[in-house]
Design a protein around this motif. Structure first.
Motif, PDB file in Angstrom:
ATOM      1  N   LYS A   1       1.162   5.900   6.012  1.00 16.88           N
ATOM      2  CA  LYS A   1       1.834   4.832   6.889  1.00 16.88           C
ATOM      3  C   LYS A   1       1.973   5.463   8.192  1.00 16.88           C
ATOM      4  O   LYS A   1       2.464   6.406   8.333  1.00 16.88           O
ATOM      5  CB  LYS A   1       3.320   4.370   6.304  1.00 16.88           C
ATOM      6  CG  LYS A   1       3.977   3.482   7.209  1.00 16.88           C
ATOM      7  CD  LYS A   1       5.393   3.066   6.530  1.00 16.88           C
ATOM      8  CE  LYS A   1       6.044   2.075   7.290  1.00 16.88           C
ATOM      9  NZ  LYS A   1       6.541   2.449   8.736  1.00 16.88           N
TER      10      LYS A   1
ATOM     11  N   ASP B   1       0.965  -1.073  -0.103  1.00 14.58           N
ATOM     12  CA  ASP B   1       0.050  -0.025   0.091  1.00 14.58           C
ATOM     13  C   ASP B   1       0.860   1.161   0.007  1.00 14.58           C
ATOM     14  O   ASP B   1       1.732   1.175   0.647  1.00 14.58           O
ATOM     15  CB  ASP B   1      -0.725  -0.028   1.328  1.00 14.58           C
ATOM     16  CG  ASP B   1      -1.908  -1.052   1.147  1.00 14.58           C
ATOM     17  OD1 ASP B   1      -2.298  -1.637   0.216  1.00 14.58           O
ATOM     18  OD2 ASP B   1      -2.471  -1.438   2.166  1.00 14.58           O
ATOM     19  N   CYS B   2       0.271   2.336  -0.604  1.00 11.12           N
ATOM     20  CA  CYS B   2       1.229   3.388  -0.868  1.00 11.12           C
ATOM     21  C   CYS B   2       0.336   4.809  -1.325  1.00 11.12           C
ATOM     22  O   CYS B   2      -0.769   4.267  -1.770  1.00 11.12           O
ATOM     23  CB  CYS B   2       2.462   3.222  -1.587  1.00 11.12           C
ATOM     24  SG  CYS B   2       1.963   3.024  -3.173  1.00 11.12           S
TER      25      CYS B   2
ATOM     26  N   ASN C   1       8.627   2.839   4.002  1.00 12.94           N
ATOM     27  CA  ASN C   1       8.681   1.631   4.465  1.00 12.94           C
ATOM     28  C   ASN C   1      10.077   1.018   4.798  1.00 12.94           C
ATOM     29  O   ASN C   1      11.055   1.249   4.073  1.00 12.94           O
ATOM     30  CB  ASN C   1       7.974   0.625   3.306  1.00 12.94           C
ATOM     31  CG  ASN C   1       6.692   1.395   2.867  1.00 12.94           C
ATOM     32  OD1 ASN C   1       5.717   1.137   3.881  1.00 12.94           O
ATOM     33  ND2 ASN C   1       6.535   1.690   1.895  1.00 12.94           N
TER      34      ASN C   1
ATOM     35  N   ASN D   1       6.708  -1.400   9.848  1.00 19.67           N
ATOM     36  CA  ASN D   1       6.075  -2.674   9.206  1.00 19.67           C
ATOM     37  C   ASN D   1       6.179  -3.952   9.884  1.00 19.67           C
ATOM     38  O   ASN D   1       7.043  -3.926  11.035  1.00 19.67           O
ATOM     39  CB  ASN D   1       7.243  -3.083   7.906  1.00 19.67           C
ATOM     40  CG  ASN D   1       7.283  -1.900   7.017  1.00 19.67           C
ATOM     41  OD1 ASN D   1       6.761  -0.674   7.160  1.00 19.67           O
ATOM     42  ND2 ASN D   1       8.325  -1.801   5.936  1.00 19.67           N
TER      43      ASN D   1
ATOM     44  N   GLU E   1       8.601   6.253   0.777  1.00 17.94           N
ATOM     45  CA  GLU E   1       7.266   6.292   1.487  1.00 17.94           C
ATOM     46  C   GLU E   1       7.433   5.781   3.079  1.00 17.94           C
ATOM     47  O   GLU E   1       6.481   5.939   3.872  1.00 17.94           O
ATOM     48  CB  GLU E   1       6.399   5.642   0.797  1.00 17.94           C
ATOM     49  CG  GLU E   1       5.653   6.487  -0.449  1.00 17.94           C
ATOM     50  CD  GLU E   1       4.455   6.437  -0.850  1.00 17.94           C
ATOM     51  OE1 GLU E   1       3.574   5.609  -0.115  1.00 17.94           O
ATOM     52  OE2 GLU E   1       3.935   6.763  -1.970  1.00 17.94           O
TER      53      GLU E   1
ATOM     54  N   LYS F   1      14.842   3.064   4.675  1.00 16.40           N
ATOM     55  CA  LYS F   1      13.514   3.542   4.248  1.00 16.40           C
ATOM     56  C   LYS F   1      13.119   3.743   2.974  1.00 16.40           C
ATOM     57  O   LYS F   1      14.086   4.431   2.355  1.00 16.40           O
ATOM     58  CB  LYS F   1      13.001   4.548   5.350  1.00 16.40           C
ATOM     59  CG  LYS F   1      12.609   4.204   6.895  1.00 16.40           C
ATOM     60  CD  LYS F   1      11.922   5.121   7.537  1.00 16.40           C
ATOM     61  CE  LYS F   1      11.900   4.768   9.264  1.00 16.40           C
ATOM     62  NZ  LYS F   1      11.232   5.737   9.780  1.00 16.40           N
TER      63      LYS F   1
ATOM     64  N   HIS G   1       9.228  -7.081   6.109  1.00 11.72           N
ATOM     65  CA  HIS G   1      10.220  -6.171   5.309  1.00 11.72           C
ATOM     66  C   HIS G   1      10.753  -6.995   4.469  1.00 11.72           C
ATOM     67  O   HIS G   1      10.865  -7.953   4.820  1.00 11.72           O
ATOM     68  CB  HIS G   1      10.880  -5.087   6.180  1.00 11.72           C
ATOM     69  CG  HIS G   1      12.044  -5.856   6.941  1.00 11.72           C
ATOM     70  ND1 HIS G   1      11.692  -6.282   8.388  1.00 11.72           N
ATOM     71  CD2 HIS G   1      13.237  -6.325   6.644  1.00 11.72           C
ATOM     72  CE1 HIS G   1      12.991  -6.782   8.859  1.00 11.72           C
ATOM     73  NE2 HIS G   1      13.625  -6.943   7.624  1.00 11.72           N
TER      74      HIS G   1
END
Length: 147
Positions: A79, A10-11, A142, A83, A140, A137, A86
């Motif tokens: 976000k 998701d982003c 993650n 997470n 975004e 990261k 990953h």
């Protein structure tokens, strides 16, 4: 028998994420399914409304066909937490390779990904352990690791 699967991330900006991860993983922007000129043509055929069609790329694939397909799903919410899963990018080589060479490779890959928009967050090295990794990261936020 193994099961075929796709990883979904998701982003907010699928095109930016698809292009970053394609470069990071040495993947390619996924070609449209057979019989369709573009992914949006395919989505229209599924019945997706025009206002929900993505702008730009939203899928990547392993050009060798070995790794999973990855779809970047546009969502409205940002976000908010760490997470629960990953990606680890194995850039260091084999454990039989000299430690300093593996470390050099990991650091070089971290620099390359920073140049693509990633952020380095932590170096993971402990005296006495034959392990070296860099926490990162994506654009975004993650989390992923290079080791």
């Amino acid at each position: 028998m193994s099961v075929r699967y796709q990883l979904v991330i998701d982003c907010a900006d699928p095109d930016r994420q698809a292009r970053f991860w394609a470069a990071a993983l040495r993947y390619v922007l996924a070609p449209a399914p057979a019989g369709f000129a573009t992914w949006n043509d395919y989505y229209r055929d599924l019945g997706l409304p025009e206002d929900e069609l993505p702008e730009g790329a939203d899928r990547i694939s392993d050009p060798a066909g070995e790794g999973p397909a990855i779809w970047f799903n546009a969502v409205a919410e940002a976000k908010a937490v760490k997470n629960r899963m990953h990606i680890d990018i194995h850039a260091g080589g084999e454990r039989s390779d000299p430690f300093e060479e593996r470390k050099r490779r990991v650091d070089a890959e971290a620099r390359r990904l920073v140049g693509l928009g990633a952020t380095q967050t932590v170096v993971m090295q402990q005296d006495g352990l034959d392990h070296y990794a860099v926490g990162m990261k994506d654009p975004e936020g993650n989390e992923f690791d290079i080791n």
